[in-house]
Design an enzyme around this catalytic site. Structure first.
Site, PDB file in Angstrom:
ATOM      1  N   LYS A   1       0.788  -1.723  -0.345  1.00 57.47           N
ATOM      2  CA  LYS A   1       0.366  -0.725   0.191  1.00 57.47           C
ATOM      3  C   LYS A   1       0.793   1.214   0.053  1.00 57.47           C
ATOM      4  O   LYS A   1       1.279   2.078   0.670  1.00 57.47           O
ATOM      5  CB  LYS A   1      -1.024   0.047   1.775  1.00 57.47           C
ATOM      6  CG  LYS A   1      -1.791   1.485   1.063  1.00 57.47           C
ATOM      7  CD  LYS A   1      -2.752   1.131   2.551  1.00 57.47           C
ATOM      8  CE  LYS A   1      -2.075   2.158   3.615  1.00 57.47           C
ATOM      9  NZ  LYS A   1      -1.088   3.943   3.077  1.00 57.47           N
TER      10      LYS A   1
ATOM     11  N   GLY B   1       6.507   4.142   9.357  1.00 61.04           N
ATOM     12  CA  GLY B   1       5.299   5.763   9.847  1.00 61.04           C
ATOM     13  C   GLY B   1       4.920   6.011  10.996  1.00 61.04           C
ATOM     14  O   GLY B   1       6.462   6.574  12.158  1.00 61.04           O
TER      15      GLY B   1
ATOM     16  N   GLU C   1       8.843   0.671  12.128  1.00 63.52           N
ATOM     17  CA  GLU C   1       9.425   1.802  12.143  1.00 63.52           C
ATOM     18  C   GLU C   1       8.785   2.699  12.459  1.00 63.52           C
ATOM     19  O   GLU C   1       8.545   3.274  11.575  1.00 63.52           O
ATOM     20  CB  GLU C   1      10.301   1.513  11.256  1.00 63.52           C
ATOM     21  CG  GLU C   1      12.104   1.777  11.378  1.00 63.52           C
ATOM     22  CD  GLU C   1      11.940   3.348  10.585  1.00 63.52           C
ATOM     23  OE1 GLU C   1      11.358   3.995  10.530  1.00 63.52           O
ATOM     24  OE2 GLU C   1      13.729   3.447  10.346  1.00 63.52           O
TER      25      GLU C   1
ATOM     26  N   CYS D   1      12.452  10.571   9.094  1.00 65.96           N
ATOM     27  CA  CYS D   1      12.285  10.253  11.378  1.00 65.96           C
ATOM     28  C   CYS D   1      13.712   9.757  11.941  1.00 65.96           C
ATOM     29  O   CYS D   1      13.645   9.937  12.920  1.00 65.96           O
ATOM     30  CB  CYS D   1      11.640   8.986  11.863  1.00 65.96           C
ATOM     31  SG  CYS D   1      12.132   7.857  10.671  1.00 65.96           S
TER      32      CYS D   1
ATOM     33  N   GLU E   1       7.770  14.515  18.211  1.00 60.98           N
ATOM     34  CA  GLU E   1       8.329  14.698  16.539  1.00 60.98           C
ATOM     35  C   GLU E   1       7.321  15.165  15.620  1.00 60.98           C
ATOM     36  O   GLU E   1       5.893  15.764  15.637  1.00 60.98           O
ATOM     37  CB  GLU E   1       7.668  13.171  15.975  1.00 60.98           C
ATOM     38  CG  GLU E   1       8.541  13.641  14.768  1.00 60.98           C
ATOM     39  CD  GLU E   1       8.673  11.236  13.918  1.00 60.98           C
ATOM     40  OE1 GLU E   1       9.640  11.338  13.022  1.00 60.98           O
ATOM     41  OE2 GLU E   1       7.207  11.133  13.911  1.00 60.98           O
TER      42      GLU E   1
END
Length: 479
Positions: A171, A225, A247, A281, A380
């Site tokens: 996806k 994500g 992750e 990230c 974040e």
């Protein structure tokens, strides 16, 4: 106009309503993609299941290696066109796009090599009692790909999944469907790839992702994500007890000691903070600085951030590209105001205006803050907004470095080798770079502690999410 289709059981399908894909640097229309559905997802899962159970793929390591090498060759042949499309659809610098593709090619070849060396072990527990520990693929893998590195973050899951012998349903992110479709064309062109081994369904809101995560016919999920979405995936996967590899987010601290090479640290952390406009990230988002060099380091970082030229990724003069879209531009501008309220805003980022007004651009920001409980420190931010936080000694540096729920990456900057090892061992993060920041490659595992995820990608351990260990036991007797 390019229209991205689904790819199921070796065929391209133009089903579902059309939605637009736009260039974040200027808002122009690039193409369209067909939205997916639960029905299409179920078709893709069924095709992958059939290919896994009946096609011989799981027991053909040489064929799996051939596919990965063919895929790498086709990515390499199309590198320039793919890089241009990444720049147009994602907004990053062309040099970053080329680096992403070269990393993806390396990743595919690395796992092509490993495909023929998936090894188990054997032992004799007692005389005449023989055990074989056989490593075999776990089944159908669902791969959910983010938009910030749409090729690398696909290949680093797809590579080990195929090398292990899994079949896959992918996806892609709805922000980058065109580059994904172009990469899938490279894969579909591989002569050794059987129909149904790799399938892809475009997203439609969250419908496709939910169908993958909840399906009883999917055996493992590989997701890259946000931590928030990762938690939802874990919860949704729980009823079927499928394996989940995650992750997730990061809040990477960079610890700068008084004896650090300041020139090198400023150079590394300017790049490490602003790569992909901070939308990665592992970006250095917290600069923890010893008070003895705080004033000098801060002055140098402000100068470096101020000098960064923001612009379209295709412009060779640009040093930082666009954000992914206008909503993220607005979100970052609100966070900059929050930083001004909660800390000392050393450099205020803004929308550059002029020719860049139609695009999603924000110039870099730097702020000083002492409150490690602030959401600006704890959450974040995913953009070019970076904090400076002072410390007095090693103990405080480690305490601050470990003060968030994240543990994906960090860096330590010092000329003292023993200190570098002490601090890197004490920081709870999956990757710690010494006197540099942001080095990622196929051979080196990456992954997180805490709410930065589960499992590892890259390296030999990247196979683990896609393999089962079967114990075959026989009492054969002795002569």
């Amino acid at each position: 106009m390019t229209i991205a289709r689904h790819y199921i059981n070796g065929e391209w399908l133009a089903e579902g309503a059309l939605d637009d894909s736009t260039n974040p640097a200027d808002g122009s229309l690039l193409g369209q993609y067909h939205r997916g559905s639960r029905d299409l997802t179920d078709q893709a899962i069924a095709a992958a299941r059939t290919a896994f159970l009946a096609g011989g793929w799981a027991s053909s390591p040489r064929r799996r290696a051939a596919v990965l090498f063919e895929f790498a060759d086709r990515l390499e042949a199309a590198l320039d066109d793919l890089a241009d499309l990444i720049v147009a659809e994602n907004g990053k610098l062309r040099a970053e796009a080329v680096g992403e593709l070269r990393g993806s090619i390396s990743e595919a070849r690395y796992y092509g090599g490993l495909a023929r060396t998936v090894l188990g072990r054997s032992f004799e527990g007692e005389p005449g009692n023989f055990s074989i520990m056989h490593r075999e693929p776990c089944g159908v893998a669902a791969i959910i790909v983010p938009w910030n590195a749409p090729v690398t973050l696909l290949v680093r899951s797809l590579g080990p999944a195929l090398a292990a012998g899994c079949t896959c349903v992918i996806k892609p992110a709805h922000q980058t469907p065109l580059i994904h479709a172009r990469v899938m064309e490279c894969l579909a062109d591989c002569p050794s790839l059987p129909a149904g081994v790799v399938n892809s369904v475009n997203e439609n809101g969250i419908e496709v992702g939910q169908a993958l995560v909840t399906s009883p016919h999917v055996d493992t999920i590989s997701f890259t994500g946000s931590s928030q979405t990762g938690r939802h995936i874990m919860a949704a996967a729980a009823p079927t007890l499928k394996r989940v590899g995650l992750e997730l987010g990061g809040k990477a601290p960079a610890v700068i000691f008084g004896d650090a090479d300041i020139d090198r640290a400023v150079r590394e952390l300017t790049r490490g903070s602003l790569m992909m406009a901070g939308q990665i990230c592992v970006a250095a988002t917290r600069l923890l600085v010893h008070r003895s060099v705080e004033a000098e380091f801060t002055r140098r970082m402000v100068e470096a951030f101020r000098a960064v030229r923001v612009g379209p990724g295709h412009d060779p003069a640009s040093e930082m590209g666009a954000l992914i879209d206008k909503p993220n531009e607005s979100r970052l501008l609100r966070l900059i105001e929050q930083a001004a309220d909660e800390g000392e805003l050393l450099l205020r980022g803004a929308q550059p205006g002029g020719a860049l007004t139609q695009g999603a651009f924000v110039t870099p920001s730097l702020f000083r803050i002492d409150d490690i409980g602030s959401a600006l420190v704890q959450e974040e931010l995913f953009g070019p907004l970076v904090s400076i936080e002072p410390f007095e000694d090693e103990a405080e540096a480690v305490e601050k470095a470990n003060a968030t729920v994240y543990g994906l990456a960090a860096s330590v900057h010092t000329r003292d080798l023993e200190r570098a090892m002490r601090i890197s061992r004490a920081i709870r993060a999956g990757t710690v770079w010494l006197n540099c920041h942001g080095r990622l490659f196929a051979e080196g595992e990456t992954g997180g502690y805490g709410q930065s995820g589960l499992g590892r990608l890259h390296g030999v351990e990247g196979l683990n999410d896609f393999l089962e260990t079967k114990h075959i036991y026989m009492e054969q007797g002795v002569l």
